[in-house]
Enzyme design. Structure first.
Site, PDB file in Angstrom:
ATOM      1  N   ASN A  42       0.901  -1.246   0.035  1.00 22.87           N
ATOM      2  CA  ASN A  42      -0.077  -0.082   0.111  1.00 22.87           C
ATOM      3  C   ASN A  42       1.121   1.244  -0.100  1.00 22.87           C
ATOM      4  OD1 ASN A  42       0.448  -0.762   2.769  1.00 22.87           O
ATOM      5  ND2 ASN A  42      -1.107   0.064   3.582  1.00 22.87           N
ATOM      6  N   GLU A  44       0.465   5.248   0.636  1.00 19.59           N
ATOM      7  CA  GLU A  44      -0.349   6.244   0.970  1.00 19.59           C
ATOM      8  C   GLU A  44      -0.046   7.517   0.703  1.00 19.59           C
ATOM      9  OE1 GLU A  44      -0.771   5.704   5.395  1.00 19.59           O
ATOM     10  OE2 GLU A  44      -1.994   3.935   5.101  1.00 19.59           O
ATOM     11  N   CYS A  53      -3.848   0.595  -2.613  1.00 19.28           N
ATOM     12  CA  CYS A  53      -4.015  -0.666  -1.493  1.00 19.28           C
ATOM     13  C   CYS A  53      -2.831  -1.692  -2.109  1.00 19.28           C
ATOM     14  CB  CYS A  53      -5.223  -1.394  -1.455  1.00 19.28           C
ATOM     15  SG  CYS A  53      -6.656  -0.385  -0.683  1.00 19.28           S
ATOM     16  N   GLU A  55      -3.006  -4.769  -2.612  1.00 28.08           N
ATOM     17  CA  GLU A  55      -3.353  -5.825  -3.728  1.00 28.08           C
ATOM     18  C   GLU A  55      -3.395  -5.110  -5.019  1.00 28.08           C
ATOM     19  OE1 GLU A  55      -4.716  -4.860  -0.801  1.00 28.08           O
ATOM     20  OE2 GLU A  55      -6.503  -5.952  -0.395  1.00 28.08           O
ATOM     21  N   CYS A  86     -10.456  -4.501   1.018  1.00 29.74           N
ATOM     22  CA  CYS A  86     -11.313  -3.358   0.871  1.00 29.74           C
ATOM     23  C   CYS A  86     -12.485  -3.833  -0.507  1.00 29.74           C
ATOM     24  CB  CYS A  86     -10.779  -1.935   0.610  1.00 29.74           C
ATOM     25  SG  CYS A  86     -10.320  -1.558  -0.882  1.00 29.74           S
ATOM     26  N   CYS A  89     -10.661  -3.014  -4.082  1.00 31.17           N
ATOM     27  CA  CYS A  89      -9.841  -4.165  -4.189  1.00 31.17           C
ATOM     28  C   CYS A  89     -10.475  -5.470  -4.590  1.00 31.17           C
ATOM     29  CB  CYS A  89      -8.794  -4.575  -3.129  1.00 31.17           C
ATOM     30  SG  CYS A  89      -7.907  -3.206  -2.810  1.00 31.17           S
TER      31      CYS A  89
HETATM   32  N1  THU Z   1      -5.559  -1.349   2.676  1.00 32.24           N
HETATM   33  C1  THU Z   1      -4.902  -2.066   1.806  1.00 32.24           C
HETATM   34  O1  THU Z   1      -3.762  -2.077   1.262  1.00 32.24           O
HETATM   35  N2  THU Z   1      -5.425  -3.079   1.376  1.00 32.24           N
HETATM   36  C2  THU Z   1      -6.881  -3.458   2.012  1.00 32.24           C
HETATM   37  O2  THU Z   1      -7.604  -4.357   1.139  1.00 32.24           O
HETATM   38  C3  THU Z   1      -7.267  -2.592   2.952  1.00 32.24           C
HETATM   39  C4  THU Z   1      -6.732  -1.210   3.086  1.00 32.24           C
HETATM   40  C5  THU Z   1      -4.591  -0.148   2.953  1.00 32.24           C
HETATM   41  C6  THU Z   1      -5.058   1.326   2.886  1.00 32.24           C
HETATM   42  C7  THU Z   1      -4.274   1.941   3.797  1.00 32.24           C
HETATM   43  O3  THU Z   1      -3.115   2.357   3.356  1.00 32.24           O
HETATM   44  C8  THU Z   1      -4.501   1.278   4.998  1.00 32.24           C
HETATM   45  O4  THU Z   1      -4.632  -0.108   4.621  1.00 32.24           O
HETATM   46  C9  THU Z   1      -5.291   1.558   5.880  1.00 32.24           C
HETATM   47  O5  THU Z   1      -6.710   1.819   5.473  1.00 32.24           O
END
Ligand code: THU
Length: 129
Positions: A42, A44, A53, A55, A86, A89
């Site tokens: 991920n 940000e 994210c 994935e 999420c 994804c």
């Molecule tokens: N996140 C992911 O990388 N994948 C997911 O399926 C759930 C959320 C990340 C996004 C963000 O950087 C952190 O988790 C908190 O939400």
């Protein structure tokens, strides 16, 4: 059965996560039909909604290199329970993966849940026809 190599690569990929806001690293590893593996983490942003994210990073890396068919994905998160992908994804997985594609979800301590794209996103929107 989870592909242990893919799981290890997902865990390793999480070490590259750029997470100064959530401090919640995610790593993913996806294997293409050709047997090539792409990893992602991920990433940000100060403008939170721009976060990508883990994935989706892995899948987009593969697609951008010309690989659009996949056999399996492993997703590792630093959660107590196996990470729950999420909605965005899940929709991206539904776009590129067969409904029966194996998805392995891994927790911080290695607790694993093996599921499928179909189970993660039933009755999904897949095309405009
Ligand atoms: N996140 C992911 O990388 N994948 C997911 O399926 C759930 C959320 C990340 C996004 C963000 O950087 C952190 O988790 C908190 O939400």
């Amino acid at each position: 059965m989870a592909d242990t190599n893919l799981v290890d690569l997902a865990i390793k990929a999480s070490q590259k996560a750029y997470v100064p806001y959530s401090h919640f690293p995610i790593g993913a590893a996806v294997r293409t039909k050709e047997g090539k593996v792409f990893t992602g983490c991920n990433i940000e942003n100060a403008s939170f909604g721009l976060t990508n994210c883990g994935e989706r990073t892995a899948i987009f890396k593969a697609v951008s290199e010309g690989f659009t068919e996949f056999d399996e994905i492993a997703i590792y998160g630093t959660s107590e329970e196996p990470i729950s992908p999420c909605g965005a994804c899940r929709q991206v997985m539904a776009e590129f993966f067969e409904p029966s594609t194996q998805v392995t979800l891994i927790s911080k301590n290695g607790k694993t849940l093996v599921t499928t794209v179909q189970d993660l996103l039933p009755y999904s929107f897949t095309n405009l026809n």
